[in-house]
Design a protein around this motif. Structure first.
Motif, short mmCIF file in Angstrom:
data_model
loop_
_atom_site.label_atom_id
_atom_site.label_comp_id
_atom_site.label_asym_id
_atom_site.label_seq_id
_atom_site.Cartn_x
_atom_site.Cartn_y
_atom_site.Cartn_z
N MET A 147 0.83 -1.21 0.00
CA MET A 147 0.00 0.00 0.00
C MET A 147 0.86 1.26 0.00
O MET A 147 0.52 2.25 -0.67
CB MET A 147 -0.93 -0.02 1.21
N ARG A 148 1.98 1.22 0.72
CA ARG A 148 2.89 2.38 0.71
C ARG A 148 3.46 2.59 -0.70
O ARG A 148 3.62 3.73 -1.15
CB ARG A 148 4.02 2.17 1.71
N THR A 149 3.79 1.48 -1.36
CA THR A 149 4.35 1.59 -2.70
C THR A 149 3.32 2.13 -3.68
O THR A 149 3.62 3.00 -4.52
CB THR A 149 4.84 0.21 -3.18
N VAL A 150 2.10 1.61 -3.60
CA VAL A 150 1.02 2.12 -4.45
C VAL A 150 0.75 3.60 -4.16
O VAL A 150 0.56 4.41 -5.08
CB VAL A 150 -0.26 1.28 -4.24
N GLN A 151 0.76 3.94 -2.88
CA GLN A 151 0.55 5.33 -2.50
C GLN A 151 1.67 6.23 -3.06
O GLN A 151 1.42 7.35 -3.50
CB GLN A 151 0.49 5.45 -0.98
N ASP A 152 2.90 5.72 -3.05
CA ASP A 152 4.03 6.48 -3.57
C ASP A 152 3.88 6.70 -5.08
O ASP A 152 4.11 7.80 -5.59
CB ASP A 152 5.33 5.76 -3.26
N ILE A 153 3.49 5.62 -5.80
CA ILE A 153 3.33 5.73 -7.25
C ILE A 153 2.20 6.69 -7.60
O ILE A 153 2.36 7.59 -8.44
CB ILE A 153 3.08 4.33 -7.85
N THR A 154 1.05 6.47 -6.99
CA THR A 154 -0.10 7.34 -7.30
C THR A 154 0.12 8.75 -6.79
O THR A 154 -0.37 9.71 -7.38
CB THR A 154 -1.37 6.75 -6.68
N GLY A 155 0.87 8.89 -5.69
CA GLY A 155 1.16 10.23 -5.17
C GLY A 155 1.99 11.04 -6.14
O GLY A 155 1.73 12.24 -6.36
N ASN A 156 3.00 10.40 -6.74
CA ASN A 156 3.80 11.09 -7.76
C ASN A 156 2.95 11.48 -8.95
O ASN A 156 3.11 12.57 -9.53
CB ASN A 156 4.95 10.19 -8.21
N PHE A 157 2.03 10.60 -9.33
CA PHE A 157 1.15 10.89 -10.45
C PHE A 157 0.25 12.08 -10.14
O PHE A 157 0.05 12.98 -10.97
CB PHE A 157 0.32 9.65 -10.78
#
Length: 231
Positions: free
Chosen positions: A150-160
């Motif tokens: 979830m942290r990784t997904v949050q990081d990816i979507t956060g950058n987007f």
């Protein structure tokens, strides 16, 4: 399921074979003690030695086998009484010796079986405790991996989303996006999709440090081609 049935049958055969071997040892021991009992006077409590046979029977996993051995030894005690020489011993002494021998046999039988049941119960409780600990560790590991994902997904979507913020500012300023911004938006969208696909197609979970000392998933690692097959 066929494998489990095979192992169950194998375990049953091993238990049966073990019981047969223990039965042979019990028979030989009981016969030897009976021969000694028949040669000794009634004044000697030779039947007490049948305790040895009862203890040998405990090697069998079946409780009923030990009880059957104790019953058989009880019969042999009285059979030895009928064949032992009197040698001037008073009858009440002979009866007392036989009674004490039988009492010793059954006290040993009951106490030994109770102790074995207690040990087996403790063993089962220990196995259940270890299984509970293992399940708890697995749950903790799953939770850890879920949080890292979830942290990784949050990081990816956060950058987007951060990139979208700049496009939003441009739209607010000029009510449209320039061709260069459109191209960059398409590139950012494709990169975000590619990262999410990499995360979903991982064959091995590897952790990596993220901002704020948080742990995430390293999705930039080589993955196996699902379209290729081993020769």
């Amino acid at each position: 399921m066929a494998y489990f049935g095979f192992f169950d049958k194998t375990a049953a055969k091993v238990k049966k074979s073990s019981t047969v071997i223990v039965g042979l040892w019990c028979s030989l021991s009981a016969l030897l003690i009976l021969l000694v009992d028949l040669k000794t006077s009634m004044g000697i409590a030779s039947g007490v030695f049948y305790i040895i046979v009862v203890l040998i029977s405990l090697k069998s996993p079946h409780k009923g086998f030990t009880i059957a051995v104790a019953t058989f030894c009880t019969i042999l005690v009285w059979f030895g009484y009928l064949g032992s020489p009197l040698s001037g011993v008073e009858m009440y002494i002979a009866y007392t010796n036989r009674f004490l021998s039988i009492l010793a046999i059954w006290v040993t039988t009951v106490l030994s079986l109770l102790q074995r049941d207690s040990i087996n119960q403790l063993h089962q409780e220990r196995l259940m405790h270890l299984q509970s600990l293992r399940e708890a560790e697995i749950q903790q590991e799953k939770l850890k991996m879920l949080k890292a994902t979830m942290r990784t997904v949050q990081d990816i979507t956060g950058n987007f989303l951060n990139n979208l913020h700049f496009f939003k500012l441009e739209i607010n300023r000029s009510n449209t996006l320039s061709p260069g911004s459109m191209k960059k938006l398409d590139q950012v969208t494709q990169e975000t999709t590619l990262r999410l696909n990499k995360l979903a197609d991982l064959d091995e979970i590897r952790e990596k440090k993220m901002a704020g000392d948080m742990v995430g998933i390293d999705y930039d690692q080589p993955t196996k081609d699902k379209n290729t097959t081993d020769v």
